[in-house]
Design a protein around this motif. Structure first.
Motif, PDB file in Angstrom:
ATOM      1  N   ASP A 137      12.466   2.084  22.445  1.00 20.31           N
ATOM      2  CA  ASP A 137      11.757   1.021  21.777  1.00 20.31           C
ATOM      3  C   ASP A 137      10.286   1.186  22.077  1.00 20.31           C
ATOM      4  OD1 ASP A 137      12.735  -0.833  20.149  1.00 20.31           O
ATOM      5  OD2 ASP A 137      13.404  -2.221  21.692  1.00 20.31           O
ATOM      6  N   LYS A 195      11.868  -3.237  15.800  1.00 17.94           N
ATOM      7  CA  LYS A 195      11.876  -4.576  16.407  1.00 17.94           C
ATOM      8  C   LYS A 195      10.503  -5.226  16.420  1.00 17.94           C
ATOM      9  CE  LYS A 195      16.137  -4.539  18.767  1.00 17.94           C
ATOM     10  NZ  LYS A 195      16.904  -4.571  19.995  1.00 17.94           N
ATOM     11  N   CYS A 200       6.722  -8.767  13.442  1.00 14.17           N
ATOM     12  CA  CYS A 200       6.091 -10.091  13.317  1.00 14.17           C
ATOM     13  C   CYS A 200       4.977 -10.079  12.272  1.00 14.17           C
ATOM     14  CB  CYS A 200       5.522 -10.542  14.658  1.00 14.17           C
ATOM     15  SG  CYS A 200       6.788 -11.083  15.812  1.00 14.17           S
ATOM     16  N   PHE A 201       4.944 -11.151  11.488  1.00 12.74           N
ATOM     17  CA  PHE A 201       3.772 -11.403  10.639  1.00 12.74           C
ATOM     18  C   PHE A 201       2.699 -12.008  11.539  1.00 12.74           C
ATOM     19  CE2 PHE A 201       7.153 -12.145   7.289  1.00 12.74           C
ATOM     20  CZ  PHE A 201       6.910 -10.965   6.616  1.00 12.74           C
ATOM     21  N   LEU A 202       1.475 -11.522  11.440  1.00  9.90           N
ATOM     22  CA  LEU A 202       0.433 -11.984  12.358  1.00  9.90           C
ATOM     23  C   LEU A 202      -0.564 -12.940  11.708  1.00  9.90           C
ATOM     24  CD1 LEU A 202      -0.116  -8.576  14.188  1.00  9.90           C
ATOM     25  CD2 LEU A 202       1.278 -10.508  14.933  1.00  9.90           C
ATOM     26  N   GLU A 254       3.002  -6.563  11.988  1.00 11.57           N
ATOM     27  CA  GLU A 254       3.390  -5.424  12.819  1.00 11.57           C
ATOM     28  C   GLU A 254       4.084  -4.386  11.937  1.00 11.57           C
ATOM     29  OE1 GLU A 254       3.944  -7.460  17.207  1.00 11.57           O
ATOM     30  OE2 GLU A 254       5.671  -7.485  15.887  1.00 11.57           O
ATOM     31  N   ILE A 308       9.474 -13.812   2.014  1.00  9.95           N
ATOM     32  CA  ILE A 308       8.542 -14.860   2.421  1.00  9.95           C
ATOM     33  C   ILE A 308       7.428 -15.075   1.397  1.00  9.95           C
ATOM     34  CG2 ILE A 308       6.916 -15.570   4.245  1.00  9.95           C
ATOM     35  CD1 ILE A 308       9.961 -15.496   5.028  1.00  9.95           C
ATOM     36  N   LYS A 325       5.686 -17.728  -2.516  1.00  2.91           N
ATOM     37  CA  LYS A 325       4.318 -18.239  -2.408  1.00  2.91           C
ATOM     38  C   LYS A 325       3.402 -17.637  -3.476  1.00  2.91           C
ATOM     39  CE  LYS A 325       4.669 -18.171   2.692  1.00  2.91           C
ATOM     40  NZ  LYS A 325       4.921 -19.491   3.240  1.00  2.91           N
ATOM     41  N   ASP A 358      15.037 -10.671  23.344  1.00  2.00           N
ATOM     42  CA  ASP A 358      15.327 -10.377  21.935  1.00  2.00           C
ATOM     43  C   ASP A 358      16.196 -11.463  21.315  1.00  2.00           C
ATOM     44  OD1 ASP A 358      13.862  -8.023  21.877  1.00  2.00           O
ATOM     45  OD2 ASP A 358      15.530  -6.839  22.661  1.00  2.00           O
ATOM     46  N   LYS A 398      14.031 -14.510  20.596  1.00  2.00           N
ATOM     47  CA  LYS A 398      13.202 -14.299  19.408  1.00  2.00           C
ATOM     48  C   LYS A 398      14.007 -14.602  18.137  1.00  2.00           C
ATOM     49  CE  LYS A 398      10.769 -10.456  17.094  1.00  2.00           C
ATOM     50  NZ  LYS A 398      10.417  -9.029  17.197  1.00  2.00           N
ATOM     51  N   ARG A 402      13.597 -17.789  15.375  1.00  4.05           N
ATOM     52  CA  ARG A 402      13.487 -17.633  13.922  1.00  4.05           C
ATOM     53  C   ARG A 402      14.588 -18.391  13.190  1.00  4.05           C
ATOM     54  NH1 ARG A 402      12.003 -11.225  13.338  1.00  4.05           N
ATOM     55  NH2 ARG A 402       9.740 -11.453  13.451  1.00  4.05           N
ATOM     56  N   PRO A 408       2.370 -12.954  18.955  1.00  3.99           N
ATOM     57  CA  PRO A 408       2.848 -12.482  17.641  1.00  3.99           C
ATOM     58  C   PRO A 408       4.025 -13.309  17.110  1.00  3.99           C
ATOM     59  CG  PRO A 408       2.508 -10.616  19.100  1.00  3.99           C
ATOM     60  CD  PRO A 408       2.317 -11.855  19.938  1.00  3.99           C
ATOM     61  N   LEU A 409       4.968 -13.641  17.976  1.00  2.20           N
ATOM     62  CA  LEU A 409       6.143 -14.393  17.512  1.00  2.20           C
ATOM     63  C   LEU A 409       5.744 -15.786  17.036  1.00  2.20           C
ATOM     64  CD1 LEU A 409       9.174 -14.626  17.075  1.00  2.20           C
ATOM     65  CD2 LEU A 409       9.404 -15.356  19.456  1.00  2.20           C
ATOM     66  N   GLN A 428       2.870 -16.691  15.813  1.00  2.00           N
ATOM     67  CA  GLN A 428       2.187 -16.524  14.521  1.00  2.00           C
ATOM     68  C   GLN A 428       3.214 -16.260  13.420  1.00  2.00           C
ATOM     69  OE1 GLN A 428      -0.304 -13.316  15.904  1.00  2.00           O
ATOM     70  NE2 GLN A 428      -2.118 -14.623  15.974  1.00  2.00           N
ATOM     71  N   ASP A 429       4.197 -15.433  13.749  1.00  2.98           N
ATOM     72  CA  ASP A 429       5.229 -15.060  12.781  1.00  2.98           C
ATOM     73  C   ASP A 429       5.998 -16.290  12.292  1.00  2.98           C
ATOM     74  OD1 ASP A 429       6.992 -12.755  11.659  1.00  2.98           O
ATOM     75  OD2 ASP A 429       8.417 -14.090  12.661  1.00  2.98           O
ATOM     76  N   ILE A 476       3.911 -18.328   9.945  1.00  4.07           N
ATOM     77  CA  ILE A 476       3.735 -17.765   8.602  1.00  4.07           C
ATOM     78  C   ILE A 476       5.056 -17.760   7.836  1.00  4.07           C
ATOM     79  CG2 ILE A 476       3.144 -15.671   7.326  1.00  4.07           C
ATOM     80  CD1 ILE A 476       1.256 -14.997   9.700  1.00  4.07           C
ATOM     81  N   ARG A 477       6.119 -17.321   8.491  1.00  9.00           N
ATOM     82  CA  ARG A 477       7.408 -17.209   7.798  1.00  9.00           C
ATOM     83  C   ARG A 477       7.971 -18.550   7.358  1.00  9.00           C
ATOM     84  NH1 ARG A 477      11.051 -12.299   8.828  1.00  9.00           N
ATOM     85  NH2 ARG A 477       9.639 -11.006  10.004  1.00  9.00           N
ATOM     86  N   TYR A 478       7.982 -19.497   8.304  1.00 13.98           N
ATOM     87  CA  TYR A 478       8.748 -20.723   8.039  1.00 13.98           C
ATOM     88  C   TYR A 478       7.867 -21.962   8.002  1.00 13.98           C
ATOM     89  CZ  TYR A 478      12.242 -17.300   9.345  1.00 13.98           C
ATOM     90  OH  TYR A 478      12.989 -16.160   9.416  1.00 13.98           O
ATOM     91  N   GLU A 479       6.542 -21.752   8.150  1.00 18.33           N
ATOM     92  CA  GLU A 479       5.596 -22.856   8.166  1.00 18.33           C
ATOM     93  C   GLU A 479       5.996 -23.924   9.189  1.00 18.33           C
ATOM     94  OE1 GLU A 479       5.332 -23.793   4.029  1.00 18.33           O
ATOM     95  OE2 GLU A 479       4.125 -22.016   3.622  1.00 18.33           O
ATOM     96  N   THR A 513      19.852  -5.074  22.646  1.00 19.17           N
ATOM     97  CA  THR A 513      18.565  -5.650  23.061  1.00 19.17           C
ATOM     98  C   THR A 513      17.904  -4.766  24.116  1.00 19.17           C
ATOM     99  OG1 THR A 513      19.542  -6.821  24.922  1.00 19.17           O
ATOM    100  CG2 THR A 513      19.481  -8.002  22.826  1.00 19.17           C
ATOM    101  N   GLN A 514      16.731  -5.204  24.534  1.00 25.79           N
ATOM    102  CA  GLN A 514      16.029  -4.525  25.633  1.00 25.79           C
ATOM    103  C   GLN A 514      16.921  -4.384  26.856  1.00 25.79           C
ATOM    104  OE1 GLN A 514      13.009  -3.220  26.221  1.00 25.79           O
ATOM    105  NE2 GLN A 514      12.392  -3.452  24.098  1.00 25.79           N
ATOM    106  N   PRO A 518      20.816  -9.085  17.796  1.00 30.35           N
ATOM    107  CA  PRO A 518      20.337 -10.406  18.228  1.00 30.35           C
ATOM    108  C   PRO A 518      20.385 -11.440  17.093  1.00 30.35           C
ATOM    109  CG  PRO A 518      18.836  -8.691  18.966  1.00 30.35           C
ATOM    110  CD  PRO A 518      19.866  -8.013  18.129  1.00 30.35           C
TER     111      PRO A 518
END
Lengths: 425, 242
Positions: free
Chosen positions: A18, A54, A57-59, A71, A82, A86, B12, B15, B19, B40-41, B43-44, B47-50, B183-184, B199
């Motif tokens: 990874d 893995k 993520c959207f940043l 990413e 997504i 929109k 993992d 995460k 989501r 990052p998560l 922010q994700d 953006i994804r699910y508001e 996972t990790q 996951p």
């Protein structure tokens, strides 16, 4: 866990890592980055693989200009889920949505709008690249240009793409207005491509069974985003191929499919979903299993526009006369190419043919290679599992620049795929 | 606004759970020791699910900080999931008590400490749900991971008792027993594909089971039967075979 490519050929035992920040301290070298494994051949295969999937993520997203920062392990399908609702769509998309953004950059993929929008790298604002020495380089059309030009189309051989900013295009509807045109031979097919060249999207399915005066008979599909309708999106998986088919089923399947479509249409217009227009095969999960357990490969090349007609006549004639493999092929007229060192698209016609792996198929490819070279063509690495070095390098005038770049940044010994070793890049 | 609190948000599974719940309309607290990596998560999810994904600092091993940590959450989460866990290295832990202690404290004591606090609050509120990610490794000790397994066994027993206690308060307690998950934690292990979950599969199973008010789930589901068989093997044979 062993990672394969989409063609299931070749198969090599590998250790999967990874991507993490300290990866290069522990990673056995050489290794190769690997996204979702949708390249057909050995581009992303080696004994050590760096898996980026893995990191998805959207940043950030800028609603004003459509720039998405994400990413590199994000799949195009995730972007669609997504952002279509929109009102945004990928500016360039290949025929499958199950690839990562990083893979799209590394293969500098193209889509049905190449003649208008160029390839994927044209929609890339910037990306961050991690070199094997741990250094991180931010690349764009303006900054670190040499890294940009080497990485877009560079098949993962310049580093790991960490994250990227890409520009999405606004859409008013999640439907496409599609026109399907039926032609009887290659001449008509070429005329149709010219006649409909102002359409944003175009692609043709060629019937490779046709012989003589019917060589190059096709269904040309052109399309535009609809202006009306709603913005909805759902993944359209219709069914899944549960296991490897016995190989004889393939021919009957694809011949019937083409004939059914060919004889049921003349010039037809209809409104269809984004998935049906752009990703018809994605609806069938594991469709590669139709080709049986030995796997498949795709033979894709492009010929310069002025030589395309003659060259394609010859190649399609040869395929039809030997009756080998592919019965359906995809033809597309590319617009001008870009300056990236190894990007595949260049102005002219590109043909992509699927073949199942079987005895003697590689000899047959060798014969086809000669015709492609005779007409000044080049091959697409993302599909390839066998192209000999000498044949490959003749198609890419900037190959020495790429080699010198790799050498200058000590990438030769650290990042390698089975393919890069074979074609010497 | 309904928040789910995810303890040990860096894993993992966490995460994927974040989501899954955000997709289903929850805002999220991502709690971990190092919250920088969770940017990052968060922010994700935004953006994804508001949905909100607030990062909060939480150290499972700093037991004394747990009350203040929970008090600082405003609004209070309507549910909590403990995804805290660390496999450790069995061979090292059996020779070095400090390592063994760390495994026990991470996988059991820390979880107990924070969940006690939350359970007391939920009991008073007469609402809320508590999800604990335990492991099939807690169902029977094996030489390859029995120190980790013993902590998970304790955690499973704790959750079982908690469920019993909170039943009257209308607070759901769900025990999740994952088998192999890609996972990790399991990287580098040669896991059998048919028994190994992604996951995202685990997260979907958890959400569904929690919504349905279940008590104990195995994921993938066949692990319930795999473990049933493993638990039935007589000790005399088990000690020789495994």
């Amino acid at each position: 866990m062993n990672l394969n490519s989409w063609g299931n050929y070749p198969i090599i035992k590998n250790t999967v890592f990874d991507y993490t920040d300290d990866l290069f301290n522990i990673l056995p070298l050489p290794s190769i980055p690997h996204g979702n494994g949708r390249s057909y051949g050995d581009s992303a295969l080696n004994t050590n693989i760096i898996h980026t999937i893995k990191h998805n993520c959207f940043l950030s997203f800028n609603k004003e200009n459509g720039v998405l920062h994400c990413e590199s392990g994000v799949l195009l399908s995730e972007i669609l889920e997504i952002f279509v609702p929109k009102g945004w769509f990928l500016s360039v998309t290949p025929g499958t949505k199950f690839i990562t953004v990083g893979g799209a950059i590394a293969s500098d993929v193209h889509g049905k709008n190449h003649h208008i929008a160029g390839s994927f790298s044209n929609t890339v604002v910037s990306f961050r690249l991690c070199l094997p020495n741990g250094k991180i380089v931010t690349c764009s059309h303006k900054n670190n240009q040499d890294f940009f030009k080497a990485t877009c189309g560079g098949m993962g051989l310049t580093g790991i793409i960490l994250d990227t900013k890409i520009k999405l295009q606004p859409i008013k509807s999640s439907s496409i207005n599609q026109i399907t045109i039926k032609t009887r031979n290659l001449k008509e097919t070429f005329e149709a491509f010219e006649k409909y060249k102002n359409y944003t999207y175009s692609v043709a399915w060629i019937d490779c069974m046709s012989k003589g005066e019917n060589i190059g008979k096709c269904l040309l599909m052109v399309g535009e985003h609809a202006d009306d309708g709603h913005l909805t999106y759902k993944n359209e998986t219709k069914f899944s191929i549960p296991f490897n088919f016995p190989s004889w089923t393939l021919n009957q399947f694809s011949v019937k499919l083409f004939n059914m479509l060919y004889y049921s249409t003349d010039i037809t217009q209809k409104k269809i979903s984004l998935d049906s227009f752009f990703y018809p095969l994605d609806a069938i999960r594991h469709w590669n299993r139709i080709y049986g357990k030995n796997g498949l490969t795709q033979y894709q090349f492009v010929l310069p526009k002025e030589k395309s007609y003659e060259g394609l006549q010859k190649i399609l004639g040869k395929i039809a006369s030997t009756g080998k493999g592919s019965f359906l092929a995809v033809l597309k007229l590319f617009g001008k190419g870009n300056n990236n060192y190894l990007s595949f698209p260049t102005e002219g016609y590109t043909l992509a043919l699927d073949f199942k792996i079987e005895p003697n198929i590689f000899n047959f490819f060798d014969e086809l290679d000669q015709i492609v070279l005779e007409y000044g063509g080049r091959f697409y690495l993302a599909k390839d599992c066998r192209i000999p070095r000498k044949i490959f390098e003749q198609g890419y005038p900037q190959i020495e620049t790429f080699r010198a770049f790799r050498k200058a940044h000590q990438l030769n010994d650290t990042l390698q795929s089975l393919q890069s070793k074979r074609v010497g890049i | 606004m309904s928040y789910l609190l995810i303890l040990g948000a860096k894993s993992d599974i966490a995460k994927a759970v974040a989501r899954e719940y955000a997709k289903n309309g929850y805002d999220i607290y991502l709690a971990a020791r190092n919250i920088e990596e969770l940017l990052p998560l968060s922010q994700d999810i935004n953006i994804r699910y508001e949905k909100e994904a607030k990062r909060v600092i939480f150290d499972a091993l700093d037991f004394k900080s747990h009350q203040a940590f929970y008090d600082s959450l405003d609004p209070k989460p309507i549910g909590v999931i403990s995804a805290i866990g660390s496999l450790g290295i069995q061979e090292k832990a059996q020779n070095d008590f400090e390592k063994a202690q760390k495994i026990i404290e991470t996988n059991y004591v820390g979880c107990l400490s924070i969940l006690n606090i939350i359970a007391n609050d939920y009991e008073q509120q007469k609402s809320g749900f508590i999800i604990g990610i335990s492991s099939v490794a807690g169902d029977r000790g094996r030489k390859s991971n029995y120190i980790y397994g013993s902590a998970k066994a304790a955690f499973s027993a704790y959750l079982s008792g908690l469920r019993n206690r909170l039943h009257d308060a209308n607070v759901q307690v769900l025990t999740v027993k994952p088998g192999f998950v890609n996972t990790q934690m399991t990287k580098g292990m040669d896991l059998p594909a048919k028994l190994t979950a992604e996951p995202e599969d685990v997260a979907r199973d958890i959400y569904k089971a929690q919504q349905k008010g279940k008590n104990v789930i195995y994921t993938k589901w066949m692990w319930r039967y795999v473990m049933m068989i493993i638990k039935m093997i007589p000790e005399t044979l088990f000690k020789q075979w495994f």
